[in-house]
Scaffold this active site. Sequence first.
Site, mmCIF file in Angstrom:
data_model
loop_
_atom_site.group_PDB
_atom_site.id
_atom_site.type_symbol
_atom_site.label_atom_id
_atom_site.label_comp_id
_atom_site.label_asym_id
_atom_site.label_seq_id
_atom_site.Cartn_x
_atom_site.Cartn_y
_atom_site.Cartn_z
ATOM 1 N N HIS A 97 0.847 -1.199 0.000
ATOM 2 C CA HIS A 97 0.000 0.000 0.000
ATOM 3 C C HIS A 97 0.883 1.250 0.000
ATOM 4 C CE1 HIS A 97 -3.428 2.488 1.787
ATOM 5 N NE2 HIS A 97 -2.354 3.244 2.013
ATOM 6 N N GLU A 98 1.838 1.280 0.924
ATOM 7 C CA GLU A 98 2.748 2.438 1.000
ATOM 8 C C GLU A 98 3.652 2.511 -0.228
ATOM 9 O OE1 GLU A 98 2.474 4.766 3.186
ATOM 10 O OE2 GLU A 98 0.893 3.704 4.274
ATOM 11 N N HIS A 157 1.889 4.409 -2.907
ATOM 12 C CA HIS A 157 2.019 5.854 -2.721
ATOM 13 C C HIS A 157 3.383 6.339 -3.215
ATOM 14 C CE1 HIS A 157 -1.686 6.245 -0.603
ATOM 15 N NE2 HIS A 157 -1.288 5.678 0.521
#
Length: 421
Positions: A21-22, A25
């Site tokens: 998820h990170e 980003h």
Amino acid sequence: MYYWLGFAAFALAILISVSLHELGHMITAKRFGMKVTKYFVGFGPTIFSFHRGETEYGLKLIPLGGFCKIVGMTPQDDDVAPEDQPRAMWRFPVWKRTVVMSAGSITHFLLAAVAAWFVAISLGLPNTAYPQTIDDQLKEKPVITISECTWINIPATQQDCVPGQNGGVAGPAYAAGLRDGDVITQVGDRPIGTYGQLTEIVRTLPAGTVPFRYERAGVPGTAEVNLVAAQRTPITDEDGPTTTVSVAGIGWDVRSIPSQIKYNAAEAFPATADYGWFLFKNTFEALKRIPDKIPALWNSITGSERDPDTPISVIGASRLGGEAFQYGVPELFLNVFISLNVFIGIFNLLPLLPLDGGHIAIAWYERVRSWLYARLRRPDPGRVDYYKLMPVTYAVILIGGVFTLLTATADIVNPITIFNR
């Protein structure tokens, strides 16, 4: 041993998905030219780290997630060096910021989709058309299961039904020769199209012998069923009033519709999309029911039986993963992983700070407000002051923290289990 291995494997899988998820980003931010200074897996003290270019990568001690630091996420960030000001995230077009902030949730959706596709071709996906409630079952074909014994009065405590003991009698349908998998087509002179019609007609008939027409493997037949009078609650309300009705000792055959379906590689793509939409709809329904489930969660901590429909934490999901390993049910492990990724992805897009969706909502609010002011020939009001939103942000963090603590405690002291140990 297998339980704890599954528990650890599921917890690791969630840690990896949150780290990805990170990573979503970070990758999108870098692609757009934003500056990313840190990418870490875990929180707390640093175990090790290294630099590649302008970014520090590393692992921290507490494996409860991860983070990446994008320079200048808000105009109020005061740690942006003068030379980095042009690359501050808040200066980029709103669509680029939207892509960056939604990339984490998109990563969860992609993980869920890939996992679902592999499940579809290997183990089989849950059948989204499978009836989930009594109301759904009543709409299905009248394919029956047979009870060899049925109760005249439902006993207060759970016990085996034995004909001639404690109100147990021989199952009327079984005694008449009906068997599991038979399809009832007519009761008396009334045609039957659904299981709901079957139960309604049987309950309204007087006790006594009634002809049942049925099909077994496509071959028609007739059985003379001696209906008996018994005490029952409404079929759709177990807590409703008890009345005297006629019963035949039959139920809906849950095996008449497959609970899982296996697909080939091509069929798996639309099946994955259908399953994904099914999870999306049910996730939103679950989110709407969360406030109503808080009392049940609290009661489960204080000693009441755990409602299986209450929310779970990562601890609870990991426990289910442990059960899946222990009992050799890999599809349960994978389906919980898929569902949890869909939930995390949707939850992170809620328009609340400090969630990703909150940052997206503010970015588009600023854009729409600037557009309206321009049309009204008024000065651009500029950026939202995040400091003024801090009380709301703290409230969301507090509520989320309490809810997380509540679900985690319930999952420790009174967990949801799939299998009876």
